[in-house]
Every structure is written in C-alpha cells, then in structure tokens.
Design a protein around this motif. Sequence first.
Motif, PDB file in Angstrom:
ATOM      1  N   VAL A  37      32.353  40.030  54.911  1.00  0.00           N
ATOM      2  CA  VAL A  37      33.734  40.120  55.377  1.00  0.00           C
ATOM      3  C   VAL A  37      34.162  38.832  56.067  1.00  0.00           C
ATOM      4  CG1 VAL A  37      35.314  41.304  56.946  1.00  0.00           C
ATOM      5  CG2 VAL A  37      33.670  42.618  55.622  1.00  0.00           C
ATOM      6  N   GLY A  38      35.317  38.310  55.653  1.00  0.00           N
ATOM      7  CA  GLY A  38      35.830  37.072  56.228  1.00  0.00           C
ATOM      8  C   GLY A  38      35.458  35.827  55.445  1.00  0.00           C
ATOM      9  N   SER A  39      34.473  35.946  54.548  1.00  0.00           N
ATOM     10  CA  SER A  39      34.021  34.781  53.779  1.00  0.00           C
ATOM     11  C   SER A  39      34.988  34.474  52.628  1.00  0.00           C
ATOM     12  CB  SER A  39      32.615  35.011  53.232  1.00  0.00           C
ATOM     13  OG  SER A  39      31.685  35.162  54.290  1.00  0.00           O
ATOM     14  N   PHE A  40      35.077  33.187  52.289  1.00  0.00           N
ATOM     15  CA  PHE A  40      35.939  32.717  51.199  1.00  0.00           C
ATOM     16  C   PHE A  40      35.080  32.347  49.986  1.00  0.00           C
ATOM     17  CE2 PHE A  40      38.561  32.242  54.875  1.00  0.00           C
ATOM     18  CZ  PHE A  40      39.889  32.251  54.457  1.00  0.00           C
ATOM     19  N   TYR A  41      35.572  32.692  48.796  1.00  0.00           N
ATOM     20  CA  TYR A  41      34.885  32.367  47.552  1.00  0.00           C
ATOM     21  C   TYR A  41      35.877  31.797  46.538  1.00  0.00           C
ATOM     22  CZ  TYR A  41      30.844  35.128  49.069  1.00  0.00           C
ATOM     23  OH  TYR A  41      29.763  35.614  49.764  1.00  0.00           O
ATOM     24  N   LYS A  42      35.357  30.945  45.678  1.00  0.00           N
ATOM     25  CA  LYS A  42      36.108  30.585  44.480  1.00  0.00           C
ATOM     26  C   LYS A  42      35.530  31.434  43.363  1.00  0.00           C
ATOM     27  CE  LYS A  42      37.770  26.709  41.704  1.00  0.00           C
ATOM     28  NZ  LYS A  42      37.765  25.237  41.530  1.00  0.00           N
ATOM     29  N   GLY A  43      36.344  32.340  42.830  1.00  0.00           N
ATOM     30  CA  GLY A  43      35.859  33.266  41.825  1.00  0.00           C
ATOM     31  C   GLY A  43      36.543  33.081  40.489  1.00  0.00           C
ATOM     32  N   ARG A  44      36.044  33.822  39.508  1.00  0.00           N
ATOM     33  CA  ARG A  44      36.637  33.772  38.165  1.00  0.00           C
ATOM     34  C   ARG A  44      37.004  35.192  37.752  1.00  0.00           C
ATOM     35  NH1 ARG A  44      33.115  31.084  35.916  1.00  0.00           N
ATOM     36  NH2 ARG A  44      34.175  29.092  35.682  1.00  0.00           N
ATOM     37  N   VAL A  45      38.227  35.373  37.311  1.00  0.00           N
ATOM     38  CA  VAL A  45      38.689  36.684  36.869  1.00  0.00           C
ATOM     39  C   VAL A  45      37.949  37.071  35.587  1.00  0.00           C
ATOM     40  CG1 VAL A  45      40.669  38.050  36.115  1.00  0.00           C
ATOM     41  CG2 VAL A  45      40.956  36.309  37.905  1.00  0.00           C
ATOM     42  N   VAL A  46      37.286  38.236  35.609  1.00  0.00           N
ATOM     43  CA  VAL A  46      36.514  38.676  34.441  1.00  0.00           C
ATOM     44  C   VAL A  46      37.168  39.863  33.742  1.00  0.00           C
ATOM     45  CG1 VAL A  46      34.315  37.789  35.294  1.00  0.00           C
ATOM     46  CG2 VAL A  46      35.021  40.108  35.914  1.00  0.00           C
ATOM     47  N   PRO A  50      45.728  46.567  33.797  1.00  0.00           N
ATOM     48  CA  PRO A  50      47.100  46.967  34.154  1.00  0.00           C
ATOM     49  C   PRO A  50      47.184  48.430  34.576  1.00  0.00           C
ATOM     50  CG  PRO A  50      47.096  45.665  32.135  1.00  0.00           C
ATOM     51  CD  PRO A  50      45.670  45.961  32.451  1.00  0.00           C
ATOM     52  N   GLY A  51      46.348  49.297  33.988  1.00  0.00           N
ATOM     53  CA  GLY A  51      46.381  50.710  34.327  1.00  0.00           C
ATOM     54  C   GLY A  51      45.964  50.992  35.757  1.00  0.00           C
ATOM     55  N   MET A  52      45.161  50.089  36.344  1.00  0.00           N
ATOM     56  CA  MET A  52      44.737  50.225  37.743  1.00  0.00           C
ATOM     57  C   MET A  52      45.496  49.264  38.655  1.00  0.00           C
ATOM     58  SD  MET A  52      40.602  50.548  37.376  1.00  0.00           S
ATOM     59  CE  MET A  52      40.393  50.599  39.150  1.00  0.00           C
ATOM     60  N   GLN A  53      46.326  48.393  38.038  1.00  0.00           N
ATOM     61  CA  GLN A  53      47.024  47.352  38.788  1.00  0.00           C
ATOM     62  C   GLN A  53      46.027  46.535  39.619  1.00  0.00           C
ATOM     63  OE1 GLN A  53      49.708  46.176  37.840  1.00  0.00           O
ATOM     64  NE2 GLN A  53      51.380  46.887  39.148  1.00  0.00           N
ATOM     65  N   ALA A  54      44.919  46.167  38.983  1.00  0.00           N
ATOM     66  CA  ALA A  54      43.858  45.448  39.688  1.00  0.00           C
ATOM     67  C   ALA A  54      43.097  44.555  38.728  1.00  0.00           C
ATOM     68  CB  ALA A  54      42.905  46.442  40.353  1.00  0.00           C
ATOM     69  N   ALA A  55      42.353  43.638  39.311  1.00  0.00           N
ATOM     70  CA  ALA A  55      41.492  42.751  38.535  1.00  0.00           C
ATOM     71  C   ALA A  55      40.111  42.739  39.168  1.00  0.00           C
ATOM     72  CB  ALA A  55      42.074  41.337  38.497  1.00  0.00           C
ATOM     73  N   PHE A  56      39.115  42.405  38.352  1.00  0.00           N
ATOM     74  CA  PHE A  56      37.756  42.234  38.868  1.00  0.00           C
ATOM     75  C   PHE A  56      37.403  40.755  38.788  1.00  0.00           C
ATOM     76  CE2 PHE A  56      37.796  46.732  37.958  1.00  0.00           C
ATOM     77  CZ  PHE A  56      37.089  47.261  39.039  1.00  0.00           C
ATOM     78  N   VAL A  57      36.833  40.271  39.890  1.00  0.00           N
ATOM     79  CA  VAL A  57      36.587  38.838  40.039  1.00  0.00           C
ATOM     80  C   VAL A  57      35.101  38.593  40.292  1.00  0.00           C
ATOM     81  CG1 VAL A  57      37.193  36.748  41.325  1.00  0.00           C
ATOM     82  CG2 VAL A  57      38.888  38.580  41.055  1.00  0.00           C
ATOM     83  N   ASP A  58      34.527  37.700  39.529  1.00  0.00           N
ATOM     84  CA  ASP A  58      33.129  37.310  39.728  1.00  0.00           C
ATOM     85  C   ASP A  58      33.059  36.283  40.860  1.00  0.00           C
ATOM     86  OD1 ASP A  58      30.482  36.561  39.592  1.00  0.00           O
ATOM     87  OD2 ASP A  58      30.686  35.469  37.683  1.00  0.00           O
TER      88      ASP A  58
END
Length: 414
Positions: A37-46, A50-58
Amino acid sequence: MKQMIVHCEPKQTQMALMEEGKLVEFAVERSHNHSLVGSFYKGRVVNVLPGMQAAFVDIGHKKNAFLYVDDVLHPHLDKQPKEKPSIDELLRVGQEVVVQVMKEPLGSKGPRVTTHFSLPGRWVVFMPNADYVAVSKKVSKEHERSRLKMLGEEIRHAGEGIIMRTVSEEEHPEAIAGDLSLLREQWRKIQKRADASCAPSLLHQDLSIVQRFIRDVFDPQQDELQIDSAKEAKEAEMFLEEIAHGSHLPVKVYHGQEHIFKSFGIQEQMERDFSRKVILESGGSIVWDQTEALTVVDVNTGKYIGGDSLEDTVTRTNLLAAEEIARLIRLRDVGGIIIVDFIDMEMDQHRQDVVDRLEAGMSKDRTKSHVVGWTKLGLLELTRKKVRDDTAMLFTKPCDTCDGTGKINLLGIH
C-alpha cells in the motif's frame, strides 16, 4: 500520551501502539513481504473488461492488479466527464501506466491500484494531479480550517492537490511549505524513474512500519518510543529529524532481560484482545466471529448485574462494549461490513447514546469508517475501509482437522 513499542528481529519487525496504557494498534512487517500500500509501479495493461468497467495491470507480482474506471478518471469530480466513459476508451491492452497500490492483495484477489496519486508527509498529503485543497475533518476550529485552506492555496502549484492533515493544526506555515517541497521532489523522482523504466517495475516503495507510524501518529513533544534495537532507534531519530527539523524524538533503546512486549504488558493484552471472547471490565463480554463477507460482534451481560433496573444494566453494558469494540476494531484492523448485536434496549435515547459512544471511539481511528445505523432487526451496522487482511489473521491458521471451520491460535512470543 502514546507509546510506540517496537520489537525487531532479523526477518520481521513488530510494532505496538499504546494509548494511556491500552493497546490500540499492532502491526507486523516481514522483510520478505513489505506492505504494498502506497507504493508506485509502472505496469502494463494485460486485460480490459468493459463489462466490469475495469482493467487488470501487470505490476510484477503473482496476481495482476485491479484498476477500476473511477480510478482512471481525473481525481477532481468537477473535471470528470458528465457521462462516465467505458474503460476501453481510456485504456488499451499493452499500454504502460503508472499506478499506486491502494489495497493489499486479499485472499484470491490481487492488489487494487489507482492513478489518483497521493504522497503523505508529516503535515500534508500531496496529490500531484488533484487540483484542490482540503483540510482534515478532525480540524474543528473554523478559523484554523480557513487559515489552512488559504495557506494550501498559496503554496500549491497549478493543478496540484493538497490535504492538510490533522497535525498541521496551529503549525507554522514554513514547516508545512517545507513538507510540501519534500513531497514535490519525491514525485519528481518517481516521474523520472517512470520515464527511464520498463514495465513492470517498482518506482517507489512506502516507508517502513516504524517510519510510517512516526510520520502519522507520533507527537515528539509528549510521546515515547521504545525499540529493542540500537540500529533501528538511530534510524528512527534520523528519520524524524528529516521530516520535522528541530524535533526531539524521545527514543529509548530497550535493554531488559525479558521480551520487550512482556515487559510492557503487551503480550498479556494481545492474548486477551485477539481472543474470540473478550471479557469486559464489568463482567460482560463481546464475542467475535468472522466470515468472508463480514464480521459479527455479539454483546452479552455475562456476570454483570449491577444496574438499578434491567434497562440500566443493559445500557451500561452496551456503552462499555461500544467503547471496547471501537478500540478492538482498530487494533484488529477489521475491514468491510461489521454487524454488532448489542443487547436490546427499550429507549431510543439509550440506543443513540451507544451509537455516540461507538462513533467517539472510532473517531480516533486513522482508517475511514462509517456507522450506518440500526437495522430493522435491532443490529448496528457499520463499515470500515479494508486495506489489508485483519491483524487477527496473523495469529491464527485454518484447522486441518475440521477443514477450516475452526482456527488454531498461533499467538505467542518468539
């Protein structure tokens, strides 16, 4: 007066926070499992759903992070579109994105992340893109709220957001401005690392457990810090000097023969406070049961028969229980839905007194909570933001014999 009691081991650090001799917070940080919690990452959208209005990020962990559409839109509500766009209009598979962890991985779920960035300091919380100034609700004096609001507008740059923390009340403007400058520089470093890094990569890790508690809850003028490690004590002194110049941190290195938690009575309190059944000083009791969806707390009169009437006995028991439940929710770090089955009371005023006592106790909690009110069945419903697994989970494990319906107690000094 508060006391921070810290026990250091090669692979983990345990921290207990005491207020007026009572244990109110407990946390453990393991060297191989630093809080996200509080940490920053550079991630990639995997994946974009649209059905969940969300994305998963590596972000480089076992489980991909969950990014909801609201956490992609501008953090200032006035600058968001009137109609919420679809998540696939904002993100695409393969896109690199900087995110900040807002919730630890819980159970089968990965961490939850956001693009509404925030960097907490001693006096302020810096939000690089929020474009507004807010003052902690716990600052009650209207003239002080106005002063802090005006100061925030003066020291922030265009587009930046600032939250004036409770401890900034009556604080000198130079100290607050200096805190903001440090956080602004920290953000520049994060941006620089993001430009130079390939996804997935860690850009910035939040402070250690001891440093976070010093920053967030410690008053160097009146509180006390006891650490059983000279090295950690020295680092704590250096950290406070960095964030609050000129402050004197009363750090004491513990050299006693017995375990530091035993010496300060913490072990005894933990064994009581993390039990399923907690006995109140009056003789009444509160019983805790936890499911995946919610926590249920049952209040009983037990051996207490001291009131002038049944209503008086019940009300006194409920008031004592409300005060203790507020402390234990904070100590156990319970999150999500909480249902409390207080003993039935006939008078509306007595029910309100119980709610007031519970809210007063929970106002000391740094984690956001809300007392919803009484249900039609006479149960009190409240919610508390869930950021990580409950602290009680550290001291139990599922029982193999009963297939997880019971728990094995692991509590004890090691």
